[in-house]
Design a protein around this motif. Structure first.
Motif, mmCIF file in Angstrom:
data_model
loop_
_atom_site.group_PDB
_atom_site.id
_atom_site.type_symbol
_atom_site.label_atom_id
_atom_site.label_comp_id
_atom_site.label_asym_id
_atom_site.label_seq_id
_atom_site.Cartn_x
_atom_site.Cartn_y
_atom_site.Cartn_z
ATOM 1 N N LEU A 119 -12.513 -31.222 -9.716
ATOM 2 C CA LEU A 119 -12.113 -30.559 -8.483
ATOM 3 C C LEU A 119 -13.145 -30.820 -7.396
ATOM 4 C CD1 LEU A 119 -11.434 -27.051 -10.081
ATOM 5 C CD2 LEU A 119 -9.745 -28.850 -9.711
ATOM 6 N N VAL A 120 -12.693 -30.973 -6.176
ATOM 7 C CA VAL A 120 -13.589 -31.007 -5.023
ATOM 8 C C VAL A 120 -13.342 -29.697 -4.292
ATOM 9 C CG1 VAL A 120 -14.190 -32.154 -2.867
ATOM 10 C CG2 VAL A 120 -13.538 -33.520 -4.870
ATOM 11 N N VAL A 121 -14.422 -28.909 -4.109
ATOM 12 C CA VAL A 121 -14.292 -27.561 -3.563
ATOM 13 C C VAL A 121 -15.227 -27.364 -2.386
ATOM 14 C CG1 VAL A 121 -14.388 -25.093 -4.106
ATOM 15 C CG2 VAL A 121 -13.785 -26.724 -5.899
ATOM 16 N N ASN A 122 -14.687 -26.804 -1.305
ATOM 17 C CA ASN A 122 -15.503 -26.398 -0.169
ATOM 18 C C ASN A 122 -15.961 -24.978 -0.442
ATOM 19 O OD1 ASN A 122 -15.695 -24.838 2.534
ATOM 20 N ND2 ASN A 122 -16.029 -26.985 3.046
ATOM 21 N N THR A 123 -17.279 -24.766 -0.588
ATOM 22 C CA THR A 123 -17.786 -23.451 -0.960
ATOM 23 C C THR A 123 -17.736 -22.444 0.185
ATOM 24 O OG1 THR A 123 -20.063 -24.088 -0.475
ATOM 25 C CG2 THR A 123 -19.313 -24.379 -2.751
ATOM 26 N N ASN A 124 -17.797 -22.919 1.432
ATOM 27 C CA ASN A 124 -17.745 -21.985 2.560
ATOM 28 C C ASN A 124 -16.422 -21.244 2.623
ATOM 29 O OD1 ASN A 124 -20.338 -22.561 3.439
ATOM 30 N ND2 ASN A 124 -19.648 -24.259 4.698
ATOM 31 N N SER A 125 -15.334 -21.947 2.335
ATOM 32 C CA SER A 125 -14.012 -21.326 2.399
ATOM 33 C C SER A 125 -13.433 -21.038 1.019
ATOM 34 C CB SER A 125 -13.050 -22.243 3.162
ATOM 35 O OG SER A 125 -12.899 -23.466 2.467
ATOM 36 N N ASN A 126 -14.196 -21.340 -0.049
ATOM 37 C CA ASN A 126 -13.705 -21.188 -1.428
ATOM 38 C C ASN A 126 -12.369 -21.897 -1.611
ATOM 39 O OD1 ASN A 126 -15.883 -19.841 -2.445
ATOM 40 N ND2 ASN A 126 -14.984 -17.821 -2.245
ATOM 41 N N THR A 127 -12.256 -23.094 -1.060
ATOM 42 C CA THR A 127 -11.001 -23.846 -1.098
ATOM 43 C C THR A 127 -11.146 -25.086 -1.970
ATOM 44 O OG1 THR A 127 -10.440 -23.112 1.123
ATOM 45 C CG2 THR A 127 -9.274 -25.033 0.305
ATOM 46 N N VAL A 128 -10.225 -25.212 -2.939
ATOM 47 C CA VAL A 128 -10.146 -26.430 -3.730
ATOM 48 C C VAL A 128 -9.428 -27.453 -2.854
ATOM 49 C CG1 VAL A 128 -9.277 -27.498 -5.839
ATOM 50 C CG2 VAL A 128 -10.043 -25.112 -5.887
ATOM 51 N N VAL A 129 -10.126 -28.518 -2.498
ATOM 52 C CA VAL A 129 -9.608 -29.519 -1.570
ATOM 53 C C VAL A 129 -8.698 -30.505 -2.296
ATOM 54 C CG1 VAL A 129 -10.250 -31.331 0.059
ATOM 55 C CG2 VAL A 129 -11.630 -29.256 -0.115
ATOM 56 N N THR A 130 -9.121 -30.963 -3.474
ATOM 57 C CA THR A 130 -8.297 -31.866 -4.272
ATOM 58 C C THR A 130 -8.623 -31.688 -5.739
ATOM 59 O OG1 THR A 130 -7.429 -34.129 -4.449
ATOM 60 C CG2 THR A 130 -9.817 -33.898 -4.218
ATOM 61 N N ALA A 131 -7.731 -32.195 -6.585
ATOM 62 C CA ALA A 131 -7.901 -32.083 -8.030
ATOM 63 C C ALA A 131 -7.336 -33.322 -8.700
ATOM 64 C CB ALA A 131 -7.181 -30.838 -8.536
ATOM 65 N N MET A 132 -7.958 -33.698 -9.809
ATOM 66 C CA MET A 132 -7.441 -34.817 -10.592
ATOM 67 C C MET A 132 -7.846 -34.638 -12.044
ATOM 68 S SD MET A 132 -9.988 -37.753 -9.155
ATOM 69 C CE MET A 132 -9.773 -37.144 -7.505
ATOM 70 N N ASP A 133 -7.112 -35.301 -12.934
ATOM 71 C CA ASP A 133 -7.507 -35.228 -14.337
ATOM 72 C C ASP A 133 -8.740 -36.100 -14.541
ATOM 73 O OD1 ASP A 133 -6.644 -37.999 -15.265
ATOM 74 O OD2 ASP A 133 -4.732 -37.205 -14.528
ATOM 75 N N ARG A 184 -2.916 -28.207 -4.835
ATOM 76 C CA ARG A 184 -1.822 -27.616 -5.615
ATOM 77 C C ARG A 184 -0.842 -28.699 -6.058
ATOM 78 N NH1 ARG A 184 -0.422 -22.729 -6.693
ATOM 79 N NH2 ARG A 184 -1.655 -21.761 -5.061
ATOM 80 N N GLN A 185 -0.518 -29.613 -5.149
ATOM 81 C CA GLN A 185 0.387 -30.715 -5.488
ATOM 82 C C GLN A 185 -0.211 -31.596 -6.580
ATOM 83 O OE1 GLN A 185 0.910 -32.613 -1.682
ATOM 84 N NE2 GLN A 185 2.808 -31.500 -1.248
ATOM 85 N N ARG A 186 -1.495 -31.889 -6.463
ATOM 86 C CA ARG A 186 -2.153 -32.737 -7.458
ATOM 87 C C ARG A 186 -2.175 -32.069 -8.829
ATOM 88 N NH1 ARG A 186 -0.781 -35.792 -4.371
ATOM 89 N NH2 ARG A 186 -2.029 -37.049 -2.993
ATOM 90 N N LEU A 187 -2.447 -30.780 -8.875
ATOM 91 C CA LEU A 187 -2.451 -30.063 -10.152
ATOM 92 C C LEU A 187 -1.062 -30.111 -10.787
ATOM 93 C CD1 LEU A 187 -4.653 -26.978 -9.218
ATOM 94 C CD2 LEU A 187 -5.247 -28.793 -10.837
ATOM 95 N N GLU A 188 -0.026 -29.914 -9.974
ATOM 96 C CA GLU A 188 1.340 -29.934 -10.490
ATOM 97 C C GLU A 188 1.746 -31.343 -10.912
ATOM 98 O OE1 GLU A 188 3.891 -28.119 -7.550
ATOM 99 O OE2 GLU A 188 2.819 -26.220 -7.676
ATOM 100 N N GLU A 189 1.502 -32.334 -10.062
ATOM 101 C CA GLU A 189 1.884 -33.722 -10.360
ATOM 102 C C GLU A 189 1.217 -34.242 -11.623
ATOM 103 O OE1 GLU A 189 0.679 -35.946 -6.946
ATOM 104 O OE2 GLU A 189 2.335 -35.222 -5.705
ATOM 105 N N ARG A 190 -0.002 -33.854 -11.830
ATOM 106 C CA ARG A 190 -0.786 -34.371 -12.953
ATOM 107 C C ARG A 190 -0.778 -33.436 -14.158
ATOM 108 N NH1 ARG A 190 -5.201 -36.294 -8.502
ATOM 109 N NH2 ARG A 190 -4.075 -38.151 -7.901
#
Length: 119
Positions: free
Chosen positions: A87-101, A45-51
């Protein structure tokens, strides 16, 4: 003892204009995806907002569909490539771990990924 991880949730909107008919077997997985939430980690979430990365809700829906498909095929950690972001996503938990442009991702090395989804 591991510290607690706090996660933020990004609910995926439902398409209320979709025809209401008796679900077919092939529609069930799509409905399951819409019923689930895709979670954004605090870091992502922070990465999406920052970028200043904005991913439209329609795109989140498509990502959710592909993650369900990847999970069925045994993928645990996926690299998701969209027009807007990586995006890097863990499919077991449906969690976006990190994001970047995409520009930031050009010089990165991604490890511990066992699947890639190109949108």
């Amino acid at each position: 003892m591991e510290p607690k991880i706090h996660r933020s949730y990004h609910p995926m909107p439902l398409d209320v204009n979709r025809e209401r008919s008796k679900p077919k077997e092939t529609d069930r997985s799509f409905q399951e995806v819409l019923g689930q939430q895709l979670t954004l980690s605090k870091h992502a979430r922070q990465r999406l907002e920052e970028r200043n990365i904005e991913i439209p809700s329609e795109q989140w829906n498509k990502i959710g569909e592909k993650l369900t498909e990847a999970k069925r095929k045994g993928v645990r950690d996926s690299l998701v490539l969209t027009k807007e972001a990586v995006l890097v996503v863990n499919t077991n938990s449906n969690t976006v771990v990190t994001a970047m442009d995409k520009q930031s991702a050009n010089s990165r090395l991604f490890t511990n990924i066992d699947g890639t989804i190109i949108m």
